[in-house]
Design a protein around this motif. Structure first.
Motif, PDB file in Angstrom:
ATOM      1  N   ASP A  25     157.362  64.469  39.553  1.00  0.00           N
ATOM      2  CA  ASP A  25     158.091  64.695  40.806  1.00  0.00           C
ATOM      3  C   ASP A  25     157.131  64.978  41.958  1.00  0.00           C
ATOM      4  O   ASP A  25     157.317  64.478  43.067  1.00  0.00           O
ATOM      5  CB  ASP A  25     159.084  65.854  40.660  1.00  0.00           C
ATOM      6  N   ASN A  28     155.393  61.694  42.846  1.00  0.00           N
ATOM      7  CA  ASN A  28     156.317  60.805  43.567  1.00  0.00           C
ATOM      8  C   ASN A  28     156.547  61.283  45.001  1.00  0.00           C
ATOM      9  O   ASN A  28     156.624  60.466  45.926  1.00  0.00           O
ATOM     10  CB  ASN A  28     157.647  60.711  42.828  1.00  0.00           C
ATOM     11  N   ALA A  29     156.664  62.587  45.201  1.00  0.00           N
ATOM     12  CA  ALA A  29     156.859  63.131  46.547  1.00  0.00           C
ATOM     13  C   ALA A  29     155.636  62.839  47.417  1.00  0.00           C
ATOM     14  O   ALA A  29     155.775  62.513  48.610  1.00  0.00           O
ATOM     15  CB  ALA A  29     157.133  64.636  46.489  1.00  0.00           C
ATOM     16  N   ALA A  31     153.625  60.275  47.020  1.00  0.00           N
ATOM     17  CA  ALA A  31     153.702  58.836  47.307  1.00  0.00           C
ATOM     18  C   ALA A  31     154.662  58.582  48.467  1.00  0.00           C
ATOM     19  O   ALA A  31     154.362  57.793  49.374  1.00  0.00           O
ATOM     20  CB  ALA A  31     154.137  58.069  46.063  1.00  0.00           C
ATOM     21  N   GLU A  32     155.797  59.249  48.465  1.00  0.00           N
ATOM     22  CA  GLU A  32     156.767  59.117  49.569  1.00  0.00           C
ATOM     23  C   GLU A  32     156.158  59.562  50.893  1.00  0.00           C
ATOM     24  O   GLU A  32     156.339  58.905  51.920  1.00  0.00           O
ATOM     25  CB  GLU A  32     158.021  59.937  49.284  1.00  0.00           C
ATOM     26  N   ALA A  33     155.445  60.670  50.869  1.00  0.00           N
ATOM     27  CA  ALA A  33     154.878  61.219  52.103  1.00  0.00           C
ATOM     28  C   ALA A  33     153.762  60.349  52.665  1.00  0.00           C
ATOM     29  O   ALA A  33     153.584  60.276  53.880  1.00  0.00           O
ATOM     30  CB  ALA A  33     154.355  62.632  51.857  1.00  0.00           C
ATOM     31  N   THR A  34     153.008  59.679  51.799  1.00  0.00           N
ATOM     32  CA  THR A  34     151.830  58.933  52.251  1.00  0.00           C
ATOM     33  C   THR A  34     152.006  57.419  52.245  1.00  0.00           C
ATOM     34  O   THR A  34     151.182  56.706  52.812  1.00  0.00           O
ATOM     35  CB  THR A  34     150.615  59.259  51.364  1.00  0.00           C
ATOM     36  N   GLY A  35     153.041  56.934  51.570  1.00  0.00           N
ATOM     37  CA  GLY A  35     153.223  55.494  51.453  1.00  0.00           C
ATOM     38  C   GLY A  35     152.326  54.851  50.407  1.00  0.00           C
ATOM     39  O   GLY A  35     152.233  53.630  50.340  1.00  0.00           O
ATOM     40  N   ASP A  36     151.684  55.661  49.573  1.00  0.00           N
ATOM     41  CA  ASP A  36     150.796  55.148  48.527  1.00  0.00           C
ATOM     42  C   ASP A  36     151.582  55.062  47.220  1.00  0.00           C
ATOM     43  O   ASP A  36     151.688  56.030  46.480  1.00  0.00           O
ATOM     44  CB  ASP A  36     149.577  56.058  48.357  1.00  0.00           C
ATOM     45  N   PHE A  37     152.115  53.875  46.958  1.00  0.00           N
ATOM     46  CA  PHE A  37     152.957  53.657  45.781  1.00  0.00           C
ATOM     47  C   PHE A  37     152.233  52.851  44.702  1.00  0.00           C
ATOM     48  O   PHE A  37     152.876  52.147  43.926  1.00  0.00           O
ATOM     49  CB  PHE A  37     154.253  52.948  46.181  1.00  0.00           C
ATOM     50  N   VAL A  42     152.989  55.966  40.144  1.00  0.00           N
ATOM     51  CA  VAL A  42     154.456  56.090  40.187  1.00  0.00           C
ATOM     52  C   VAL A  42     155.222  55.286  39.139  1.00  0.00           C
ATOM     53  O   VAL A  42     156.441  55.408  39.057  1.00  0.00           O
ATOM     54  CB  VAL A  42     154.983  55.721  41.597  1.00  0.00           C
TER      55      VAL A  42
END
Length: 149
Positions: A25, A28-29, A31-37, A42
């Motif tokens: 979690d 993933n959070a 990744a959401e904040a930085t755009g690094d997926f 992930v």
């Protein structure tokens, strides 16, 4: 502590944080904040096929834990502190991946506490992120904070 008392700590360990779980979690959070997926962070199924065998935390997520781990370590602070701001970093190295499900902690060693004039002080700290049960740390960085007294 007075600035003189803080300066006397140069070269010494000044704090050790609690252990912190790095779970999916949190990754993933970030990744959401930085755009690094990138999938290695992930996508647990695709990450199984990598040399790590599972997802790992972003290196920058590990580095970004500095404020949280520093707060937990209750580092000595100068008396009369009005505010502190991030000034920069030196020699940041990502030495080992943090696998999701592992715990990390911060170890802090003071490099220097120096007067810069006008009530400003530069605090240089070696920040090491240790991984529980691992020989090699995740990150070692020199971090600089500018304090206003």
């Amino acid at each position: 502590m007075t600035p003189e008392e803080l300066s006397a700590l140069d070269g010494q360990e000044i704090g050790l944080s609690d252990w912190l779980l790095i779970d999916q979690d949190r990754v993933n959070a970030f990744a959401e904040a930085t755009g690094d997926f990138q999938f290695i962070h992930v996508d647990p199924e695709r990450a199984k096929a990598t040399p790590f065998g599972q997802t790992i935390a972003h290196g920058f997520l590990t580095l970004s834990l500095f404020p949280l781990l520093m707060q937990q370590a209750d580092l000595p602070m100068p008396a009369g502190l009005k505010m502190g701001v991030n000034y920069g970093g030196n020699k940041t190295r990502f030495l080992a991946p943090v696998k999701v499900g592992k715990r990390v902690r911060g170890r802090f060693r003071q490099i220097a506490f120096e007067a810069k004039g006008g009530g400003q002080y530069q605090h240089s700290i070696e920040f090491t992120v240790e991984i529980e049960g691992e020989d090699k740390p995740a990150v070692i960085a020199e971090w600089i904070t500018l304090y206003f007294l």
